[in-house]
Design a protein around this motif. Structure first.
Motif, PDB file in Angstrom:
ATOM      1  N   ASP A 199       0.821  -1.214   0.000  1.00  0.00           N
ATOM      2  CA  ASP A 199       0.000   0.000   0.000  1.00  0.00           C
ATOM      3  C   ASP A 199       0.852   1.259   0.000  1.00  0.00           C
ATOM      4  N   VAL A 200       1.941   1.249   0.750  1.00  0.00           N
ATOM      5  CA  VAL A 200       2.831   2.405   0.757  1.00  0.00           C
ATOM      6  C   VAL A 200       3.443   2.618  -0.630  1.00  0.00           C
ATOM      7  N   LEU A 201       3.831   1.537  -1.270  1.00  0.00           N
ATOM      8  CA  LEU A 201       4.475   1.639  -2.578  1.00  0.00           C
ATOM      9  C   LEU A 201       3.514   2.024  -3.690  1.00  0.00           C
ATOM     10  N   THR A 202       2.223   1.762  -3.491  1.00  0.00           N
ATOM     11  CA  THR A 202       1.243   2.021  -4.560  1.00  0.00           C
ATOM     12  C   THR A 202       0.239   3.104  -4.190  1.00  0.00           C
ATOM     13  N   GLY A 203       0.526   3.864  -3.108  1.00  0.00           N
ATOM     14  CA  GLY A 203      -0.410   4.912  -2.711  1.00  0.00           C
ATOM     15  C   GLY A 203      -1.770   4.381  -2.332  1.00  0.00           C
ATOM     16  N   GLY A 204      -1.780   3.309  -1.550  1.00  0.00           N
ATOM     17  CA  GLY A 204      -3.062   2.708  -1.166  1.00  0.00           C
ATOM     18  C   GLY A 204      -3.739   2.018  -2.336  1.00  0.00           C
ATOM     19  N   ARG A 205      -2.932   1.424  -3.197  1.00  0.00           N
ATOM     20  CA  ARG A 205      -3.415   0.718  -4.387  1.00  0.00           C
ATOM     21  C   ARG A 205      -4.130   1.632  -5.378  1.00  0.00           C
ATOM     22  N   THR A 206      -3.749   2.889  -5.400  1.00  0.00           N
ATOM     23  CA  THR A 206      -4.262   3.796  -6.425  1.00  0.00           C
ATOM     24  C   THR A 206      -3.363   3.808  -7.653  1.00  0.00           C
ATOM     25  N   ALA A 207      -2.112   3.409  -7.508  1.00  0.00           N
ATOM     26  CA  ALA A 207      -1.195   3.248  -8.640  1.00  0.00           C
ATOM     27  C   ALA A 207      -1.112   1.772  -8.989  1.00  0.00           C
ATOM     28  N   HIS A 208      -0.694   1.488 -10.216  1.00  0.00           N
ATOM     29  CA  HIS A 208      -0.686   0.106 -10.709  1.00  0.00           C
ATOM     30  C   HIS A 208       0.656  -0.222 -11.361  1.00  0.00           C
ATOM     31  N   PRO A 209       1.739  -0.196 -10.582  1.00  0.00           N
ATOM     32  CA  PRO A 209       3.051  -0.475 -11.170  1.00  0.00           C
ATOM     33  C   PRO A 209       3.180  -1.935 -11.590  1.00  0.00           C
ATOM     34  N   ARG A 210       3.925  -2.160 -12.672  1.00  0.00           N
ATOM     35  CA  ARG A 210       4.299  -3.516 -13.049  1.00  0.00           C
ATOM     36  C   ARG A 210       5.425  -3.979 -12.123  1.00  0.00           C
ATOM     37  N   ALA A 256      10.356  -0.304  -4.219  1.00  0.00           N
ATOM     38  CA  ALA A 256      10.698  -0.926  -2.935  1.00  0.00           C
ATOM     39  C   ALA A 256      12.146  -0.649  -2.559  1.00  0.00           C
ATOM     40  N   ALA A 257      13.041  -0.678  -3.547  1.00  0.00           N
ATOM     41  CA  ALA A 257      14.454  -0.399  -3.278  1.00  0.00           C
ATOM     42  C   ALA A 257      14.658   1.025  -2.780  1.00  0.00           C
ATOM     43  N   ALA A 258      13.873   1.961  -3.317  1.00  0.00           N
ATOM     44  CA  ALA A 258      14.003   3.358  -2.903  1.00  0.00           C
ATOM     45  C   ALA A 258      13.374   3.598  -1.533  1.00  0.00           C
ATOM     46  N   GLU A 259      12.255   2.964  -1.262  1.00  0.00           N
ATOM     47  CA  GLU A 259      11.506   3.212  -0.022  1.00  0.00           C
ATOM     48  C   GLU A 259      12.108   2.476   1.169  1.00  0.00           C
ATOM     49  N   PHE A 260      12.575   1.254   0.959  1.00  0.00           N
ATOM     50  CA  PHE A 260      13.116   0.423   2.049  1.00  0.00           C
ATOM     51  C   PHE A 260      14.511  -0.068   1.649  1.00  0.00           C
ATOM     52  N   PRO A 261      15.527   0.760   1.819  1.00  0.00           N
ATOM     53  CA  PRO A 261      16.878   0.390   1.383  1.00  0.00           C
ATOM     54  C   PRO A 261      17.318  -0.957   1.952  1.00  0.00           C
ATOM     55  N   GLY A 262      17.746  -1.837   1.064  1.00  0.00           N
ATOM     56  CA  GLY A 262      18.202  -3.156   1.471  1.00  0.00           C
ATOM     57  C   GLY A 262      17.155  -4.236   1.350  1.00  0.00           C
ATOM     58  N   LEU A 263      15.884  -3.858   1.202  1.00  0.00           N
ATOM     59  CA  LEU A 263      14.847  -4.888   1.060  1.00  0.00           C
ATOM     60  C   LEU A 263      15.019  -5.631  -0.256  1.00  0.00           C
ATOM     61  N   VAL A 264      15.290  -4.892  -1.312  1.00  0.00           N
ATOM     62  CA  VAL A 264      15.608  -5.467  -2.622  1.00  0.00           C
ATOM     63  C   VAL A 264      16.787  -4.674  -3.189  1.00  0.00           C
ATOM     64  N   PRO A 265      17.509  -5.218  -4.153  1.00  0.00           N
ATOM     65  CA  PRO A 265      18.653  -4.491  -4.708  1.00  0.00           C
ATOM     66  C   PRO A 265      18.216  -3.246  -5.476  1.00  0.00           C
ATOM     67  N   THR A 266      19.073  -2.253  -5.497  1.00  0.00           N
ATOM     68  CA  THR A 266      18.817  -1.034  -6.241  1.00  0.00           C
ATOM     69  C   THR A 266      19.085  -1.269  -7.731  1.00  0.00           C
ATOM     70  N   ALA A 267      18.666  -0.307  -8.541  1.00  0.00           N
ATOM     71  CA  ALA A 267      18.939  -0.391  -9.979  1.00  0.00           C
ATOM     72  C   ALA A 267      20.443  -0.423 -10.235  1.00  0.00           C
ATOM     73  N   GLY A 268      21.212   0.342  -9.457  1.00  0.00           N
ATOM     74  CA  GLY A 268      22.653   0.340  -9.618  1.00  0.00           C
ATOM     75  C   GLY A 268      23.275  -1.009  -9.286  1.00  0.00           C
ATOM     76  N   GLN A 269      22.812  -1.616  -8.202  1.00  0.00           N
ATOM     77  CA  GLN A 269      23.321  -2.935  -7.842  1.00  0.00           C
ATOM     78  C   GLN A 269      22.990  -3.968  -8.918  1.00  0.00           C
ATOM     79  N   LEU A 270      21.789  -3.903  -9.453  1.00  0.00           N
ATOM     80  CA  LEU A 270      21.388  -4.850 -10.491  1.00  0.00           C
ATOM     81  C   LEU A 270      22.186  -4.627 -11.772  1.00  0.00           C
ATOM     82  N   ALA A 271      22.477  -3.357 -12.086  1.00  0.00           N
ATOM     83  CA  ALA A 271      23.286  -3.077 -13.270  1.00  0.00           C
ATOM     84  C   ALA A 271      24.685  -3.676 -13.116  1.00  0.00           C
ATOM     85  N   GLY A 272      25.232  -3.574 -11.904  1.00  0.00           N
ATOM     86  CA  GLY A 272      26.531  -4.182 -11.652  1.00  0.00           C
ATOM     87  C   GLY A 272      26.484  -5.696 -11.776  1.00  0.00           C
ATOM     88  N   GLU A 273      25.411  -6.284 -11.268  1.00  0.00           N
ATOM     89  CA  GLU A 273      25.231  -7.734 -11.393  1.00  0.00           C
ATOM     90  C   GLU A 273      25.081  -8.144 -12.855  1.00  0.00           C
TER      91      GLU A 273
END
Length: 468
Positions: free
Chosen positions: A99-110, A118-135
């Motif tokens: 709900d936090v990531l989607t504004g109470g399910r008002t947004a519909h991200p893929r 999630a990477a931006a809101e909760f650092p460390g929960l999932v890898p960042t775009a930069g970490q994934l690019a390095g991988e």
């Protein structure tokens, strides 16, 4: 146009599409998204410490292949603790996080947008775009396996009947690429993409897989193009049925012959270019789900038909290996050349064959599904057992004519409604959601399994995978 004879004409808008997911909030009445965010960040503080310890050890160590046994053991222990903390956090807070990531399910991200948020809101929960690019710049065997953390996160989301249903619904919406191309395709009835050719003729959308140099072996580009083609076929009101077939190959072993699909591109997998989110999950939750359940209609859609669905026919020449065979399990009619065969060798490769484990047993029974998935059995179109998977077997030169005959038959007024009810009975969305929740994590673990890394590391064929 009636509800049964084809798609309603849509005014496709850029604003968010209507959601079929519940609208009630899974947190106490009177609380706000901001207060929920504060509470979640407090809850994430303890798991974040374990994540920081693990990331600190990784940063202070050489690349995976150069680590000593002691370093590997220390990092593995810290990694296990961090992942256990992530699992507990998502088990307890998945709906609130979503709900936090989607504004109470008002947004519909893929899914790709969701994990980025999630990477931006909760650092460390999932890898960042930069970490994934390095991988992504490393071969599969040289990665840290950070996609496993995406699998943990998406397992938590998909396990929830609220968040998971909302995410699945978001994945049924047209892609921006399809919406951009829709006016042109409506005018011309033709779209040439890198790996798929789409043509509309007499109410039929002809999708031709045309990766001619690699036997239609699947990669992320093909997933992109297939989803665009499926979206356009469903959005176009002049299309009543879709037909998928492989094109003629330039590959030396099959030059001039049609081939359906050689499955996943193992060369791309070895190179680290087959991702969990961009390929393995997007493929299942995206265009394949749209073939089964249809496309989420926009504001101009009919009240009695929120999903635009149409019948689909597959015509198999040569072979349908791996992902190619998985595709056949969702089509309404499958035609195969008498010399073609089907196989799902994913277990031999060390991975999970998409939703094949969910669907193959329903089509062929538990014994055959185990023989195919666990034992690597090929099923030839000429075998009696192929009747569980193929509706019609014809001589190789007659595949095209047989396909034309079937696409005419499936344009009847009641076909759409009946195939919708059949799919609902055979694969309820909730059953598929629960399967995909576990698949998200288990497939992430498998693509970093030592056996998989060893196999793809030995893979040396220069142009996708030939039939094995």
């Amino acid at each position: 146009m009636s509800a049964e004879t084809g798609s309603p004409r849509l005014e496709v808008a850029s604003e968010p599409f209507a959601s079929a997911a519940p609208s009630s909030m899974p947190y106490p009445a009177g609380s706000s998204l901001e207060s929920l965010r504060v509470d979640l960040h407090a809850a994430w503080a303890v798991p974040a410490e374990a994540v920081e310890r693990h990331e600190g050890l990784v940063a202070a160590s050489p690349p995976p292949a150069e680590r000593s046994p002691e370093q590997r053991a220390e990092i593995a222990t810290a990694c296990d603790e961090a992942r256990a903390q992530r699992v507990r956090f998502m088990d307890e807070h998945a709906d609130a996080v979503y709900d936090v990531l989607t504004g109470g399910r008002t947004a519909h991200p893929r899914i790709a947008e969701l994990v980025e948020a999630a990477a931006a809101e909760f650092p460390g929960l999932v890898p960042t775009a930069g970490q994934l690019a390095g991988e992504r710049a490393r071969a599969q065997a040289g990665k840290e396996g950070q996609e496993i953390d995406q699998g943990i996160f998406l397992r938590g989301v998909l396990r929830s009947p609220v968040a998971g249903a909302h995410l699945m619904d978001a994945m049924l919406r047209p892609t921006p690429e399809a919406l951009e191309r829709l006016p042109e395709f409506g005018r011309t009835g033709l779209l040439e993409m890198e790996s798929v050719r789409l043509e509309r003729r007499d109410g039929v959308a002809y999708l031709t897989m045309c990766r001619d140099d690699r036997l239609n072996a699947e990669d992320e580009q093909q997933v992109d193009d297939m989803e665009t083609a499926v979206d356009l076929a469903l959005l176009d009101p002049d299309v009543r049925v879709g037909l998928l077939r492989g094109g003629e190959m330039s590959h030396p072993r099959y030059r001039g012959r049609r081939v359906f699909s050689a499955g996943i591109n193992l060369k791309k997998l070895h190179a680290g270019e087959i991702s969990l989110v961009g390929f393995l999950l997007r493929r299942e939750l995206g265009y394949i789900s749209k073939i089964v359940r249809g496309l989420r209609a926009g504001p101009g859609g009919a009240w009695h038909r929120p999903l635009i669905d149409k019948p689909w026919v597959a015509a198999v020449d040569g072979f349908a290996i791996g992902g190619g065979a998985q595709l056949l399990l969702v089509f309404d009619h499958v035609i195969a050349a008498s010399d073609a065969y089907l196989s799902l060798p994913a277990a031999q490769e060390g991975i999970i064959p998409g939703a094949g484990n969910l669907r193959l047993g329903r089509c062929a029974g538990p014994r055959i599904s185990r023989q195919v998935i666990l034992g690597g059995r090929r099923i030839w179109a000429s075998e009696p057992d192929a009747r569980c998977l193929v509706d019609e077997v014809v001589e190789p030169g007659e595949v095209g004519a047989a396909a034309e005959r079937i696409v005419r038959r499936l344009q009847g007024p009641a076909v759409v409604t009946n195939r919708r009810m059949l799919n609902l009975a055979e694969e309820p969305p909730e059953e598929f959601r629960r399967y995909m929740a576990e698949f998200a994590l288990q497939q992430a673990l498998r693509i970093y399994g030592e056996d998989v890394l060893d196999k793809v590391g030995r893979f040396a064929r220069p142009a996708g995978r030939g039939p094995s």
